[in-house]
Design an enzyme around this catalytic site. Sequence first.
Site, short mmCIF file in Angstrom:
data_model
loop_
_atom_site.label_atom_id
_atom_site.label_comp_id
_atom_site.label_asym_id
_atom_site.label_seq_id
_atom_site.Cartn_x
_atom_site.Cartn_y
_atom_site.Cartn_z
N HIS A 188 0.83 -1.20 0.00
CA HIS A 188 0.00 0.00 0.00
C HIS A 188 0.87 1.25 0.00
O HIS A 188 1.81 1.39 0.77
CB HIS A 188 -1.01 -0.01 1.16
CG HIS A 188 -0.45 0.05 2.53
ND1 HIS A 188 -0.10 1.23 3.16
CD2 HIS A 188 -0.19 -0.93 3.44
CE1 HIS A 188 0.33 0.98 4.38
NE2 HIS A 188 0.29 -0.33 4.57
N ASP A 243 6.20 0.68 6.64
CA ASP A 243 4.75 0.56 6.48
C ASP A 243 4.23 1.65 5.56
O ASP A 243 3.79 2.69 6.03
CB ASP A 243 4.09 0.65 7.86
CG ASP A 243 2.62 0.34 7.85
OD1 ASP A 243 2.14 -0.27 6.88
OD2 ASP A 243 1.93 0.73 8.81
N GLU A 274 -4.87 1.89 2.52
CA GLU A 274 -4.97 0.74 3.42
C GLU A 274 -5.10 1.21 4.87
O GLU A 274 -5.82 0.59 5.65
CB GLU A 274 -3.72 -0.15 3.27
CG GLU A 274 -3.80 -1.45 4.05
CD GLU A 274 -3.25 -1.36 5.47
OE1 GLU A 274 -3.43 -2.32 6.23
OE2 GLU A 274 -2.65 -0.33 5.83
N GLU A 275 -4.42 2.29 5.22
CA GLU A 275 -4.30 2.66 6.63
C GLU A 275 -5.62 3.07 7.27
O GLU A 275 -5.90 2.67 8.40
CB GLU A 275 -3.28 3.78 6.80
CG GLU A 275 -1.84 3.37 6.52
CD GLU A 275 -1.27 2.36 7.51
OE1 GLU A 275 -2.00 1.90 8.39
OE2 GLU A 275 -0.09 2.03 7.38
N ASP A 321 3.42 -6.31 3.50
CA ASP A 321 2.99 -5.23 4.40
C ASP A 321 3.32 -5.58 5.85
O ASP A 321 2.53 -5.31 6.76
CB ASP A 321 1.49 -4.96 4.23
CG ASP A 321 1.03 -3.74 5.02
OD1 ASP A 321 1.88 -2.89 5.36
OD2 ASP A 321 -0.18 -3.63 5.30
N HIS A 369 3.49 2.85 12.60
CA HIS A 369 2.62 4.01 12.82
C HIS A 369 3.25 5.09 13.70
O HIS A 369 2.55 5.76 14.46
CB HIS A 369 1.28 3.56 13.45
CG HIS A 369 0.48 2.64 12.59
ND1 HIS A 369 -0.70 2.05 13.03
CD2 HIS A 369 0.66 2.20 11.32
CE1 HIS A 369 -1.19 1.29 12.07
NE2 HIS A 369 -0.39 1.36 11.01
#
Length: 453
Positions: free
Chosen positions: A276, A288, A322-323, A350, A420
């Site tokens: 992503h 990520d 995606e997030e 991912d 994140h």
Amino acid sequence: MRKLLFLLFLLPGISIAQDHESNIRKIYDAELSAGHTYNNLRYLCKEIGNRLAGSPGAAAAVEWTRQLMESYGFDTVYLQPVMVPHWVRGGKDIVRITNSEKHGSVELSALALGNTQGTGPSGLVGEVVEVKSIPELKELGEKVRGKIVFFNGPMDPTKVDAFEAYGGANAQRSIGAAEASKLGAIGSIVRSLSNTINDIPHTGSQRYNPDFPKIPALAISTQDAELLSTLLSEQPDLRIYLESHGEMKADKLSYNVVGEIRGSEKPEEIIAVGGHLDSWDVGEGAHDDGAGCMQGIEVLRLYKEFGWKPKRTIRAVMWMNEENGLRGGQEYAKIAKEKGEKHIAAIESDSGGFLPIGFSSTGTEEQRAKLMSWTPLFKPYQVWNLEKAGGGADIGPLRDQGPLLIGLEPDSQKYFLYHHTEADVFEAVDQRELELGAAAMTALVYLLEQEGI
């Protein structure tokens, strides 16, 4: 394992010889000696930066990856439109203890969770109630009315698979605020999803229940979660000030980015590979999921470098959103179904750009057995586990169309140091581990397009 051997020269436009061991060796040698994955990731992280869906960074990443794939000469490169949510953080996030008898005013390391409605500049103040899980919250019931709920359930340290531990703790982040709001809470705080004690807060997506108020939801670092829990045990009337400025704006037009090399014998059979393109709005989205995107592009680039013409069509797909919405994966699957496309497999990376140790998969028993039969070809490269169940979030919507869904499985132990957070930057990625992942994905695509599944 029996090998099919054909004496074909590996010239541009000529089908690939089915000497699997030698061709996989060629893939690894090329990637580890002169691969493009690491330098491409550097550009994505350092020149573009974070890429939350709907942001200027996401738009820049779409255009750059399109141009990158065109520069490699893929047969087709195109943008697939998708409407994505557009959330903005809007300002500094604050979580501050206001009345500690021991410390006075204490500001905690905090980040608002994605899709959160902020308090605005006036903030809010309330007493705090600590729980370790959603069921514990429900047991308290009306006792949380008018208060701030503090979800302090840690990731289980006894789980060797860090993603299993993450899954066990994720509900408090994703639906904690919604569940607290049902009971009349005015705000929520969640312990960051990390398997270490540190001072870095982790954001992540949360979703509201539309039938209840949208209360502010913020994460604090694991170190500050420990501190807050200790202070609450000593002083139950502890009060906290929350301030955040998040706002969900109107959906914006964005794109999945797709590059394709058409198959020479069975072009209607498609293998998708990628990650992503969006990331959170802190850090650089290196692990990520910049790593997975650049690994996916590298698969097709290596084919072009070798002059290999695959039997089946292979696609590098950069999914968007995606997030905080999964819109890109859903739209890709929707369009594939409308067009009657036949995906035989989809591979998603991912889980970070760490050392690859295997592939997880979801599919029929026959599909998974075929995948596992290739284990001897991967073991020389220390990719040893092809038995784990799994796949990926963006490829999940393809499941009802019948392909084998595959996830690259790196060593997961360090992932939740970066996931994140502002620490997810290019410098956190090891070049050799990233390239080993790209080589493993290319080798698997090679086997899939040669033998089918």
